[in-house]
Design an enzyme around this catalytic site. Structure first.
Site, PDB file in Angstrom:
ATOM      1  N   LYS A  41       0.840  -1.187   0.000  1.00 57.82           N
ATOM      2  CA  LYS A  41       0.000   0.000   0.000  1.00 57.82           C
ATOM      3  C   LYS A  41       0.882   1.247   0.000  1.00 57.82           C
ATOM      4  O   LYS A  41       1.969   1.262   0.578  1.00 57.82           O
ATOM      5  CB  LYS A  41      -0.902  -0.038   1.233  1.00 57.82           C
TER       6      LYS A  41
ATOM      7  N   SER B 277      -9.429   1.903   2.854  1.00 57.73           N
ATOM      8  CA  SER B 277      -8.456   2.628   2.075  1.00 57.73           C
ATOM      9  C   SER B 277      -7.410   1.755   1.381  1.00 57.73           C
ATOM     10  O   SER B 277      -6.578   2.276   0.634  1.00 57.73           O
ATOM     11  CB  SER B 277      -7.729   3.641   2.974  1.00 57.73           C
TER      12      SER B 277
ATOM     13  N   SER C 241     -10.129  -0.428   6.877  1.00 58.23           N
ATOM     14  CA  SER C 241      -9.470  -0.217   5.580  1.00 58.23           C
ATOM     15  C   SER C 241      -8.943  -1.473   4.910  1.00 58.23           C
ATOM     16  O   SER C 241      -8.584  -1.434   3.732  1.00 58.23           O
ATOM     17  CB  SER C 241      -8.322   0.789   5.734  1.00 58.23           C
TER      18      SER C 241
END
Length: 477
Positions: free
Chosen positions: A87, A162, A186
């Protein structure tokens, strides 16, 4: 491999008869270990798949040079040579850590941080970093000035957030595994919206970003997104070999279902919006199936959890505080090269909200700190081993529903209506896993969440294995 980016509502499928085929991460690792697949061959196939789906999903933020970082662990590592991605908020050597924001410079990290090191220690070969909403503060990777990340099941819809790009690449079949982290859902939110497995571990289970350890309530945990329970179980076992928190019972390598459990069924949201029938119905059906397998199902209420509507306001106040900390911290790290004007409108609104609400922050923190004790006591008082609920309180939104340029109050109301369950486990610190649980009327995946007391990831993985046996997870193809 099929992708047509010219049609609305495209389903993006990267599965093909190349070296990766339909293998999950465990399957790829076993093929590499057996010598029937080379790590370089796996990386080349994954790279081709990513480049095919990325025009439709917009999942990749930054690439490493061709071939990726290469395995940075011994050949007997659990996922040696398995292609993967991290990420965008994770320091990994050679990749910019831009946190989903255009306000930060795209300067490649000179070395990996502790989280990146733990991910690499499992043997994965990192090829790229994945798109996320700005600073991970929203539940959809939509931006004011660039294209959104899109759901590979239907590109008219949000991929969630996210850990957005990670979910898109794994669900589409471009990668078998990708890194994510979870500060309000997330990992679990995009897992639910993309038909994936996503486990948020107990607070402190895995290595944490150093800056988070000083927070008054650390709500962020690291993990991965996968297509199978065995991949998530194998990852946590491998990560634990790199670093194990001695304050928690070990997870070990969970390989299948376990004993019969007493499971609390949660059918209420912590928000005033409730839970959409489309999200709740398949979870009720799953509870009936689990009862038929010998598990005991009992109904739980918000009163059992000792959570009231004030929890939402306290969480949002704290969320605004974190936005300020994130922006300030990254500005310092960027040596003043960040730009306030380049921030998305939601981030700026959160910062203003944090300033206005500053006097109420100490009280909010005090109340949030009490959540963990109430959460743990519930399991003892009601005698349950785990809780079962929908992961989401509304179905997958279309692109634009969470557009950050809309009025802030409307944006927040829409977000709260969608995410009415996941933040509880970030505040309490207890583990929670999202597994696929059917589809909504639009044909998009739905998720079921199992949550447990601190340290009980093993129980959640055992239950997840059982769901996978009862309802084999659909692949996007």
């Amino acid at each position: 491999m099929t992708t047509d980016t010219t049609r609305p509502g495209t389903r993006v499928n990267a599965f093909t008869d190349d070296a990766l085929g339909t293998l999950d991460a465990t399957g790829v690792a076993e093929a590499i270990a057996a010598g029937t697949l080379g790590a370089a061959e796996a990386a080349a196939a994954a790279t081709e798949r990513i480049r095919t789906v990325d025009p439709a999903t917009r999942a990749v933020r930054w690439w490493l040079p061709e071939g990726g970082a290469g395995p940075q662990a011994p050949a007997d590592a659990a996922f040696y040579g398995v292609p993967a991605a991290v990420k965008e908020n994770t320091a990994f050597a050679g990749l910019p850590t831009t946190m989903g924001s255009a306000a930060l410079p795209a300067t490649p990290a000179e070395r990996s941080g502790p989280v990146g090191e733990q991910f690499a220690a499992t043997g994965v070969n990192v090829l790229a970093s994945t798109v996320m909403p700005e600073f991970g503060m929203t539940a959809s990777a939509e931006f004011a000035g660039r294209a959104p990340a899109r759901n590979p099941w239907n590109t008219d819809y949000s991929v969630g957030g996210s850990s957005s790009g990670s979910a898109a690449l794994v669900a589409s079949g471009a990668l078998p595994i990708a890194h994510g982290n979870d500060g309000g859902g997330s990992i679990r939110i995009p897992a639910a919206l993309n038909g994936l497995v996503g486990l948020k571990g107990t607070r402190g289970r895995l290595v944490e970003m150093p800056e988070l350890k000083v927070l008054p309530v650390n709500i962020v945990c690291e993990g991965v997104l996968t297509r199978t329970v065995r991949d998530t179980a194998r990852y946590f076992a491998a990560a634990e070999r790199h670093h194990r928190n001695p304050a928690l019972p070990p997870v070990g390598h969970v390989r299948g279902p376990g004993r019969r459990r007493r499971i609390g069924l949660v059918t209420e949201s912590v928000t005033a919006f409730g839970i959409a029938d489309e999200c709740l119905a398949p979870v009720r059906s799953l509870a009936d199936e689990l009862a038929g397998q010998g598990h005991e199902i009992v109904e739980l209420s918000m009163a059992d959890l000792r959570i009231d509507a004030g929890f939402v306001d306290d969480f949002l106040r704290y969320w605004s505080l974190l936005a300020g900390i994130e922006v300030a911290g990254t500005a310092i790290a960027a040596r003043g090269r960040s730009s306030y004007s380049a921030l998305d409108p939601v981030t700026r609104s959160l910062l203003r909200s944090g300033v206005r609400g500053a006097p109420s922050i100490p009280g909010a923190i005090s109340r949030l700190r009490r959540v963990a004790g109430n959460y743990e006591r519930m399991f003892v008082e009601r005698g349950v081993d785990a809780m079962l609920s929908p992961t989401m309180t509304s179905t997958t939104p279309r692109i634009g529903h969470l557009d950050p340029t809309q009025p802030f109050d409307e944006f927040m109301a829409r977000t709260i209506a969608m995410v009415g369950i996941t933040p509880l486990n970030n505040v309490s610190g207890g583990p929670a896993i999202s597994v696929p649980c059917g589809f909504d009327d639009a044909g998009l995946p739905l998720g079921a969440q199992f949550a447990g007391p601190a340290g009980m990831e093993t129980t959640l993985l055992e239950l997840a294995y059982e769901v996978e046996e009862l309802r084999p997870f659909a692949r996007i193809s």
